[in-house]
Scaffold this motif. Structure first.
Motif, PDB file in Angstrom:
ATOM      1  N   UNK A  38       0.798  -1.216   0.000  1.00 56.19           N
ATOM      2  CA  UNK A  38       0.000   0.000   0.000  1.00 56.19           C
ATOM      3  C   UNK A  38       0.838   1.278   0.000  1.00 56.19           C
ATOM      4  N   UNK A  39       2.137   1.138   0.190  1.00 57.51           N
ATOM      5  CA  UNK A  39       2.970   2.319   0.430  1.00 57.51           C
ATOM      6  C   UNK A  39       3.175   3.148  -0.828  1.00 57.51           C
ATOM      7  N   UNK A  69      -7.276   2.111  -9.480  1.00 57.67           N
ATOM      8  CA  UNK A  69      -7.340   1.923  -8.026  1.00 57.67           C
ATOM      9  C   UNK A  69      -8.071   0.618  -7.698  1.00 57.67           C
ATOM     10  N   UNK A  70      -9.037   0.248  -8.528  1.00 56.73           N
ATOM     11  CA  UNK A  70      -9.711  -1.032  -8.299  1.00 56.73           C
ATOM     12  C   UNK A  70      -8.705  -2.171  -8.382  1.00 56.73           C
ATOM     13  N   UNK A  71      -7.874  -2.129  -9.419  1.00 53.64           N
ATOM     14  CA  UNK A  71      -6.882  -3.203  -9.568  1.00 53.64           C
ATOM     15  C   UNK A  71      -5.895  -3.213  -8.410  1.00 53.64           C
ATOM     16  N   UNK A  72      -5.546  -2.021  -7.942  1.00 53.28           N
ATOM     17  CA  UNK A  72      -4.627  -1.935  -6.810  1.00 53.28           C
ATOM     18  C   UNK A  72      -5.259  -2.501  -5.541  1.00 53.28           C
ATOM     19  N   UNK A 113     -12.572  -2.985   6.176  1.00 51.15           N
ATOM     20  CA  UNK A 113     -12.161  -3.003   4.774  1.00 51.15           C
ATOM     21  C   UNK A 113     -11.241  -1.829   4.382  1.00 51.15           C
ATOM     22  N   UNK A 114     -11.600  -0.588   4.711  1.00 47.11           N
ATOM     23  CA  UNK A 114     -10.712   0.520   4.321  1.00 47.11           C
ATOM     24  C   UNK A 114      -9.341   0.455   4.996  1.00 47.11           C
ATOM     25  N   UNK A 115      -9.274  -0.190   6.167  1.00 46.12           N
ATOM     26  CA  UNK A 115      -7.991  -0.250   6.881  1.00 46.12           C
ATOM     27  C   UNK A 115      -6.951  -0.984   6.046  1.00 46.12           C
ATOM     28  N   UNK A 116      -7.380  -2.044   5.374  1.00 45.14           N
ATOM     29  CA  UNK A 116      -6.406  -2.835   4.626  1.00 45.14           C
ATOM     30  C   UNK A 116      -6.158  -2.267   3.233  1.00 45.14           C
ATOM     31  N   UNK A 117      -7.000  -1.343   2.807  1.00 46.10           N
ATOM     32  CA  UNK A 117      -6.859  -0.808   1.453  1.00 46.10           C
ATOM     33  C   UNK A 117      -5.818   0.307   1.425  1.00 46.10           C
ATOM     34  N   UNK A 118      -5.126   0.415   0.313  1.00 47.06           N
ATOM     35  CA  UNK A 118      -4.068   1.419   0.208  1.00 47.06           C
ATOM     36  C   UNK A 118      -4.610   2.833   0.334  1.00 47.06           C
TER      37      UNK A 118
END
Lengths: 275, 289, 432
Positions: free
Chosen positions: A206-207, A246-249, B108-113
C-alpha cells in the motif's frame, strides 16, 4: 414495556450498524461502478449503469504497464515479507528460547527502534540508496525497509509458548538451532507467521512514499506509485480510468483480507500494533 | 548446552542486527550529521554550516504553516474517529446477528491502500460532479469546495483519514468493551442506573486505556500525513493542506536541499517521539492493557 | 543451520545482483537512452523517429522511455540527476528549470561539441539561441520547440452568446470580461453555471502560472520578465492589474474554482481555455466537430493596438553530463532537429519547432492550410518570451503562485497586497 424498549434499542443498534456498513462499503461500490460506466454516465448518480464498458480499463492498460507494476508490487511486498519472516523469526527465537548475555538489553533496544518514525530515516535512506547505485532497483526498493521489529515481538511472544520438551528432544537428536527453528518452532507457529506476513505484506503493497523516493523509472514502479502518477497526470486522465487502476490496486489485498480476515482483526486486538 | 546456546544465539540475531545497523542506526547518525551541512547530494563539496539549518527552520513561515496544518488535521481527526468508532463498537458489542460481517465491513478501508482511498474520495468530494455535492445539491445545499478551499481542505482530509482508520479503532474499542466485567453493570442496575448513566460512569472510564491507545496512535499517524494531501490537494490551496512530510519531500526533491530536509525530519521525529513517550507513561500507569 | 544461512545469503545475492546487472554490456554497440515528454503526441513522434534512427544506425541503438510521469517533469529530471539515473538525452528541458539542473551538475555544455553551434544557429535565429545561453556563457540546451500560450475559444458558444465568432473583440481586459459575462450560462436554471467562460487552473503547482499570470503579465508589460538584476521587478501596475483580472473572473463566477480531470473545453463546459498549440491534437481526437478560434492574450485597457507578447513555453533538448557517449548523443540530437523531423514533429504534435521560416516552407504550407488554428500560433511564435534564468525559478514561481491563489482564486487578499508580498518573498528567496 421493557420488551418494547429492548426491541427499540436493538433496532437502533442495527440501524447504526447498517448505516456504518453502507458508509464503508458504498464508496468501494461507487469506485468499481465508475470504472465500468461510460464517460457520459460517470457523473450520474445512477446506482446501476445502463451499459457496462471496459473502455476505462483498456485506456489504463494502454497508458501504464499494469502487469509489470503488479509484478513489481509483488516483488516489493513479497521481498520485504520474506526477509522479515526469516530474519525476525531467527531473532525472535533467540530472544525467546536461548540464554545469552545482553538478551534483555537487546530486546529493549529492538523494541525502542519501533518508535523511530520513518520520516527521520527517509532522507538518509534515500541518499544511501543513491550512493549504493540502487536507484530503480529491487534491492533499493526492498532492503532498506525490511527492518521490522514487530515481527520479532510477535515471534518472541509465540515461541515462548512452545513446550521445552520438544526443543530438548530435537537437541538430543542432534539438531542445530536453525533446524529447530525451521522444523519445529515455525511449523507450530503458523498463526504467528500468517500475522507477521500479512502485516508486513500490506505495508509495502500500500505504500507510496518510499517507492516515490527510490523508483523513478516507470518499469520499476510498484502499482501504488504508478497509479498515483497516472492519476495525478494533468492531461487525459479521466475519473473512470483512475477508478479502474485503483480497483486493480485494491483487489489483491482485499482478497487476501477476505481469506484471512480473522488474522487481520485478531492481531489488531491482541497486539494493538499498527501495521 | 549453555555455551552452545550462546554462539548460535548471536548467529541467529546477527542478520537482523546487520539490517538494523545499516538501515536504521547508521541513517539516524547520518541524519544528525546532515542537519549541520548544506548538501545537494550531487556536489562533492559539502560545507559545514553549523546551526544554520536550525536557524532557518525557526524563521521558516512555511514550516510552521505545515506544522499547524498537521496539528489542525490531528485535532479534527481524533474526535471524529473516537466518537464514530465508539458508537460502532458499542453497537457491535450487543448480542446481534451478523457481527462478523459488520466488523469485517468496517475493517475493509484499513487494509486498502491510502492511494486507493485518496483517489476515491478526491473523486467523491470534487466540487462539480462529485457525488457528495450532487446529493447535497438535491436537498438544496450549494456545492461546497471540499478540497479547493482553505476552510475545507484540512477537515476533508481529516474525514478521509478517519474513514480509512475507523475500523481499526472499532476493533480496539471492541476488545476494550469485551474486557469490562459484566458484574459492574449488574451492580449498577441494582442501584437503578440508566443505560446512559452506565455508559458515562462505567463504560467510558473502563475504556480509558483503549482510548489513550487510540489517541496516541492517531496522533503519531497524523504527524506522518502524506499520501492523502499529496494525492487529493497537492498541499493547496495556498499551502493550507501542506503537511510536514510533504514539506520535507518538497525541500528534498524540488530543491535538493538535503540538509534542510533532514533537519525538518529530525524535528518532526522529536515531536513524534515526545508524544510516544507521553503515551508510554500514560499507558504504563494503567496496567489494564 | 548452514542450509538456511545459505538460503538467506542467496536471497540477498539475488537482490543485490539485480541492482548491479542493470548496466549490461552491449558488445561494441552504443546504447543511448532518450526521454521524450510523456504526452501521447510527443511519444508517438519519438517512437517514429527512434525507429527510423535505429534502422539507419545499427551501432548506435536508441532506447526511448517517455519521461516518467509525475506532478512535474522538472522534478523528475532533477531527482534523476541527484539519483544518478539520468538518461543520455532528453527533449523535455524547461529552460526555466535548467538553472537548477546545471547547478546540480547535470548538464553537458553543448557549445563545446565540435560544430554544434553552427548546426544550431543554421536552424534557429541567432537571437533565440543567445536568449537560451546561461549566465556562465555556455549553452546547455538545444533550442527545439515552443508553444505560444494563447486563448482558444469555442466559436459555437460565441455565436450563441451573440459575440462575433470570427473576430471577437476580446483584446482588452474590460472587453474580455464583458464577453466572459455573456458566455457564463446557467442552462438548467438551478442557480449555478453549467457553462463557464474560461477555466484557468486553480492548483498551486508552480508551472500552472505559465498559463495564467505569466502570459498576462508579459502581455501587459510588452514582454518584460519577472526579474531585473536578480531582483523582483513585477510589483507594478501590470502585476496588480493581472491579478485583478483573474480575480474578477473567479469572484464573479465566470471561472470554476475547482479542479477537473476531464477536458472541460472539449466537453463544451467552458467557452475559452488558455493553452498552447499542443492542445489542438487532443481536442481533435476528443471532439472532432468543434470549431475552434484562437485569440491573443488580452492587455489592460488603453494598451491595445499591437500584437501582445505571450509566454512561449519553450522545451529544449539537453544532453546529460552522465552520458558516456556525448558524440553519439549529439548525433541523435542533430537527427531530431533535422528538417524532415521538424516537419514530422509539427504534423504529429502540432507544436512549433524553432526553425527559421517553418510556416513559409512549401512542404509545411499544405499542413498549415488544413489547420488554420495552428497558423495563429505560428504567427504568434516570434512574439514570445521565456522565463528568467535563475536556478531558483521553481521556488520563485511557487511563492508567486501562492499569493496569486490567495488573491485571485480565493479572493482573500487585496491584489496590491498580494503582489507586494510576492515581491518580498521572491527577493528573500533570491537573497538566500
Amino acid at each position: 414495556m421493557d420488551r418494547i424498549s429492548r426491541g427499540l434499542k436493538r433496532m437502533t443498534m442495527y440501524l447504526i450498524l447498517i448505516a456504518g456498513a453502507v458508509l464503508f462499503i458504498f464508496p468501494f461500490y461507487w469506485m468499481v461502478l465508475a470504472s465500468i460506466k461510460t464517460p457520459e454516465e460517470v457523473f450520474d448518480l445512477s446506482l446501476i449503469p445502463s451499459k457496462v464498458t471496459w473502455d476505462s480499463y483498456v485506456y489504463m492498460f494502454d497508458r501504464i504497464p499494469v502487469w509489470g507494476s503488479l509484478l513489481n508490487s509483488f516483488i516489493f511486498a513479497g521481498g520485504v515479507t520474506l526477509i522479515t519472516l526469516i530474519f525476525t523469526s531467527m531473532a525472535g527465537y533467540a530472544l525467546a528460547r536461548l540464554e545469552f548475555r545482553g538478551r534483555d538489553v537487546l530486546f529493549s533496544v529492538i523494541l525502542l527502534t519501533m518508535m523511530i518514525p520513518f520520516q527521520l530515516l527517509m532522507i538518509p535512506l534515500y541518499i544511501i540508496v543513491v550512493k549504493l547505485g540502487w536507484m530503480n532497483t529491487y534491492a533499493g526498493l526492498v532492503l532498506p525497509v525490511s527492518v521490522n521489529a514487530l515481527g520479532i515481538f510477535i515471534f518472541r511472544q509465540f515461541f515462548r509458548t512452545v513446550p521445552q520438551e520438544l526443543i530438548d528432544a530435537a537437541r538430543i537428536d542432534g539438531a542445530g538451532e536453525l533446524k529447530i527453528l525451521f522444523r519445529i518452532m515455525l511449523p507450530l507457529s503458523k498463526p504467528a507467521c500468517v500475522t507477521v506476513a500479512i502485516f508486513t505484506f500490506m505495508g509495502p503493497w500500500n505504500d507510496l512514499l518510499w517507492p516515490l523516493l527510490v523508483t523513478r523509472d516507470q518499469e520499476m514502479m510498484p502499482l501504488a506509485q504508478a497509479a498515483t502518477l497516472f492519476g495525478l497526470e494533468g492531461q487525459g486522465g479521466q475519473w473512470g480510468s483512475i477508478m479502474a487502476v485503483t480497483t486493480i490496486l485494491a483487489v489483491p489485498v482485499v482478497v487476501l483480507y477476505l481469506f484471512f480476515q480473522r488474522y487481520f482483526i485478531e492481531s489488531v486486538s491482541s497486539t494493538g500494533m499498527k501495521g | 548446552m549453555v555455551k552452545r546456546n550462546h554462539r548460535s544465539a548471536y548467529l541467529l540475531i546477527l542478520p537482523y542486527l546487520l539490517f538494523l545497523g545499516v538501515f536504521l542506526i547508521y541513517p539516524i547518525l547520518f541524519s544528525v550529521w546532515l542537519t549541520f551541512h548544506d548538501w545537494n547530494i550531487v556536489s562533492t563539496d559539502i560545507p559545514f554550516v553549523g546551526l544554520e539549518n536550525y536557524k532557518r527552520l525557526m524563521e521558516d513561515e512555511l514550516f510552521f504553516t505545515s506544522l499547524w496544518n498537521t496539528v489542525r488535521f490531528i485535532l479534527i481527526n481524533i474526535p471524529l474517529q473516537i466518537v464514530l468508532a465508539l458508537l460502532l463498537a458499542v453497537a457491535l458489542n450487543q448480542p446481534i446477528k451478523g457481527r462478523g460481517f459488520f466488523r469485517g465491513a468496517y475493517f475493509l478501508p484499513v487494509v486498502t491502500s491510502g492511494v486507493v482511498i485518496s483517489f476515491l474520495w478526491a473523486w467523491m468530494l470534487s466540487t462539480d460532479g462529485g457525488i457528495i455535492n450532487e446529493v447535497l445539491g438535491r436537498i438544496g445545499i450549494p456545492p461546497v469546495p471540499w478540497l479547493t478551499s482553505e476552510t475545507w481542505a484540512i477537515p476533508s482530509l481529516a474525514w478521509v483519514a478517519a474513514w480509512k482508520n475507523l475500523g481499526y479503532y472499532v476493533v480496539i474499542f471492541l476488545a476494550g468493551l469485551q474486557g469490562i466485567p459484566k458484574n459492574l453493570y449488574e451492580a449498577a442496575r441494582m442501584d437503578g442506573a440508566s443505560p446512559v448513566q452506565n455508559f458515562f460512569r462505567i463504560t467510558l472510564p473502563m475504556l480509558n486505556p483503549a482510548m489513550l491507545l487510540v489517541v496516541i496512535l492517531s496522533t503519531i499517524n497524523g504527524f506522518q500525513l502524506f499520501t492523502e494531501p499529496f494525492i487529493m490537494t497537492g498541499g493547496g490551496p495556498a499551502n493550507s493542506s501542506l503537511s510536514v512530510v510533504m514539506y520535507i519531500y518538497k525541500n528534498a526533491f524540488q530543491s535538493l536541499d538535503m540538509g534542510y530536509a533532514a533537519t525538518i525530519g529530525l524535528v518532526l521525529a522529536l515531536i513524534i517521539l515526545t508524544v510516544s513517550l507521553l503515551q508510554k507513561r500514560f499507558l504504563e500507569r494503567d496496567t489494564y492493557y | 543451520m548452514k542450509k538456511a544461512m545459505f538460503l538467506c545469503m542467496s536471497l540477498l545475492l539475488i537482490l543485490v545482483q539485480t541492482a548491479c546487472s542493470s548496466s549490461g554490456d552491449s558488445g561494441g554497440k552504443v546504447e543511448l537512452t532518450y526521454w521524450p515528454a510523456a504526452n501521447p503526441a510527443e511519444v508517438e513522434f519519438a517512437k517514429e523517429v527512434v525507429k527510423e534512427w535505429n534502422k539507419k544506425h545499427p551501432n548506435i541503438q536508441v532506447k526511448m522511455e517517455p519521461l516518467p510521469a509525475s506532478r512535474s517533469s522538472e522534478e523528475v529530471i532533477l531527482t534523476s540527476i541527484a539519483g544518478g539515473t539520468t538518461p543520455d538525452i532528453t527533449s523535455n528541458i524547461n529552460p526555466g528549470a535548467l538553472g537548477q539542473f546545471i547547478e546540480a551538475g547535470g548538464m553537458l555544455p553543448i557549445d563545446e561539441i565540435d560544430g554544434a553551434m553552427e548546426t544550431i544557429t543554421k536552424r534557429t535565429p541567432k537571437e533565440t539561441v543567445e536568449a537560451f545561453r546561461s549566465k556562465d556563457g555556455h549553452l546547455y540546451q538545444i533550442p527545439w520547440k515552443g508553444n505560444p500560450v494563447m486563448v482558444l475559444y469555442n466559436k459555437e458558444h460565441f455565436k450563441e452568446a451573440g459575440l462575433d465568432p470570427e473576430k471577437p473583440d476580446i483584446s482588452t481586459y474590460s472587453k474580455f470580461l464583458n464577453a466572459a459575462k455573456k458566455l457564463k450560462r446557467d442552462k438548467n436554471g438551478d442557480g449555478k453555471p453549467d457553462v463557464w467562460a474560461i477555466n484557468p487552473n486553480v492548483e498551486q503547482t508552480w508551472w500552472q502560472r505559465f498559463f495564467d499570470f505569466y502570459p498576462w503579465y508579459l502581455a501587459a508589460t510588452d514582454g518584460h520578465t519577472l526579474l531585473k538584476n536578480n531582483k523582483a521587478a513585477f510589483n507594478n501596475k501590470a502585476g496588480v492589474e493581472t491579478v485583478k483580472f483573474f480575480r474578477s473572473l473567479f469572484q464573479e463566477g465566470m471561472a470554476p474554482k475547482s479542479t477537473f480531470k476531464e477536458n472541460l473545453f472539449a466537453k463544451g463546459k467552458v467557452s475559452m481555455t488558455i493553452t498552447g498549440p499542443f492542445a489542438l491534437a487532443d481536442l481533435k481526437k476528443q471532439n472532432p466537430d468543434m470549431k475552434i478560434g484562437v485569440a491573443p492574450i488580452p492587455v489592460p485597457d488603453g494598451q491595445e493596438g499591437k500584437r501582445s507578447i505571450t509566454y512561449g513555453d519553450p522545451k529544449n533538448i539537453g544532453i546529460f553530463k552522465s552520458t558516456e557517449h556525448p558524440e553519439e548523443a549529439w548525433e541523435f540530437a542533430k537527427f531530431l532537429i533535422s528538417k524532415e523531423n521538424d516537419r514530422k514533429f509539427l504534423e504529429i504534435t502540432q507544436q512549433i519547432p524553432f526553425r527559421k521560416g517553418i510556416d513559409k516552407d512549401p512542404a509545411t504550407k499544405e499542413f498549415f492550410k488544413k489547420n488554420p488554428a495552428l497558423v495563429e500560433f505560428a504567427e504568434q511564435a516570434p512574439y514570445t518570451r521565456a522565463t528568467d534564468d535563475s536556478d531558483k525559478l521553481t521556488d520563485l514561481f511557487e511563492a508567486l503562485s501562492l499569493e496569486y491563489q490567495q488573491s485571485a482564486i480565493m479572493g482573500k487578499k487585496d491584489p496590491r497586497q498580494a503582489v507586494s508580498e510576492a515581491e518580498k518573498k521572491v527577493n528573500e528567496i533570491l537573497a538566500r
